[in-house]
Design an enzyme around this catalytic site. Structure first.
Site, PDB file in Angstrom:
ATOM      1  N   LYS A  53       0.847  -1.201   0.000  1.00  0.00           N
ATOM      2  CA  LYS A  53       0.000   0.000   0.000  1.00  0.00           C
ATOM      3  C   LYS A  53       0.880   1.249   0.000  1.00  0.00           C
ATOM      4  CE  LYS A  53      -3.946  -2.290   2.102  1.00  0.00           C
ATOM      5  NZ  LYS A  53      -4.684  -2.637   3.314  1.00  0.00           N
ATOM      6  N   GLN A  97      -4.856  -1.184   9.503  1.00  0.00           N
ATOM      7  CA  GLN A  97      -4.741  -2.508   8.880  1.00  0.00           C
ATOM      8  C   GLN A  97      -5.368  -3.574   9.785  1.00  0.00           C
ATOM      9  OE1 GLN A  97      -3.510  -3.231   5.706  1.00  0.00           O
ATOM     10  NE2 GLN A  97      -4.289  -5.262   6.138  1.00  0.00           N
ATOM     11  N   ASP A 120     -11.329   3.148   3.649  1.00  0.00           N
ATOM     12  CA  ASP A 120     -11.742   1.751   3.461  1.00  0.00           C
ATOM     13  C   ASP A 120     -13.246   1.640   3.231  1.00  0.00           C
ATOM     14  OD1 ASP A 120      -9.722  -0.157   3.383  1.00  0.00           O
ATOM     15  OD2 ASP A 120      -9.351  -0.003   5.545  1.00  0.00           O
TER      16      ASP A 120
END
Ligand code: NAD
Length: 284
Positions: A53, A97, A120
């Site tokens: 990422k 995460q 997200d």
């Protein structure tokens, strides 16, 4: 033989297009778009995801902030990190995460992310907006699948779409996006009766189950578009939820694993970060 929808190629193209938009943003607003990533602990898969990422964030010209917190961090430690980033006007997106170590309350921590920085698309506010069709941040994986479907140029309106899996991060938002695209949507899950028959009626079949090679050729309609979201680590290596070599003989389009939905998820995370930054500037 099915056409392969390569997530590797499509995500590379989308990232290159995004690079230009990121540069224009910087010229217009005089600042860099910033994505902050928080990783708690040393889960090896999470470490790889975070590394990828960060690499992609920098590739498109965004600023990347990474916070590596030890496995034994307290809830307060993680909360303080999230809250500081929530307040920081220079931060456009915050990504925690998952999974977090078991002693931490995932829901409580995620809920500290302001909805406008939820890259997200996991927060109730953003999911709710998706349900009622308002502009919002959409979970990266289903958002990426929609780009893959779009790349086929096949109209989705009126198609029978079947999603196997009903998780909050893949199955449910996937079903909502297909509904928005005017598909007739069926969601299947572990308690579904007649799964095989339902799948065999799908023009678009999305597998998000987490079971290696679960979808076999007899579950697939001739000419269907088959999207394999699954990532399963097996003795054979990384495999999807679809028995690829069987199903590719029947489908019109199919996504591979690896190189399919996976790289699209990262590309959409960056697109979401860009969209969050743009919305914040427009609402400022
Ligand atoms: P999850 O475990 O939260 O959900 C799995 C779903 O599958 C559940 O809703 C369950 O009802 C359903 N299911 C399980 N067994 C079933 C069965 N026998 N018949 C029918 N349905 C069944 O998983 P998730 O987070 O949605 O992820 C699904 C898969 O997608 C996993 O392999 C995961 O690694 C992968 N994934 C990939 C990406 C990506 O970027 N490619 C992103 C997220 C998840």
């Amino acid at each position: 033989m099915a056409n392969i929808i390569s997530g590797k190629e499509l995500s590379a193209k989308l990232k290159d297009e995004l690079k230009i938009k990121v540069k224009e943003f910087e010229e217009t607003y005089g600042r860099k778009i910033t994505l902050a990533v928080i990783l708690v602990g040393e889960n090896p898969a999470s470490q790889v995801y975070v590394k990828n990422k960060i690499k992609s964030t920098e590739y498109v010209g965004m600023r990347s902030l990474a916070y590596y917190l030890p496995e034994n961090s307290t809830e307060k430690d993680v909360e303080e990190t999230v809250l500081a980033l929530a307040k920081d006007v220079n931060v456009d997106g915050i990504l925690v995460q998952l999974p977090l170590p078991k002693h931490l309350d995932e829901g409580k921590i995620l809920n500290l992310i302001p909805a406008e920085k939820d890259v997200d698309g996991f927060l109730a506010e953003n999911v709710g907006k998706l349900v009622i069709g308002e502009e919002t941040t959409v979970a990266c994986t289903p958002f990426g699948v929609m780009q893959m479907l779009k790349s086929t140029n096949i109209p989705l309106s009126g198609k029978n779409a079947v999603v196997i899996g009903r998780s909050n991060i893949v199955g449910k938002p996937m079903a909502l996006l297909l509904l928005q695209a005017n598909c007739t949507v069926t969601v299947c899950h572990s308690k579904t009766v007649n799964l095989k028959e339902i799948c065999a009626n799908a023009d678009v079949l999305v597998a998000a189950i987490g079971r290696p090679e679960f979808v076999t050729a007899d579950m697939v309609k001739e000419g269907a578009i088959v999207i394999d979201v699954g990532i399963n680590r097996t003795e054979k290596g990384l495999v999807g939820d679809v028995k690829f070599y069987e199903v590719e003989k029947k489908a019109s389009y199919i996504t591979p694993v690896p190189g399919g939905v996976g790289p699209m998820t990262i590309a959409m995370l960056l697109e979401n970060t860009y969209l969050c930054a743009l919305r914040r500037e427009k609402n400022a």
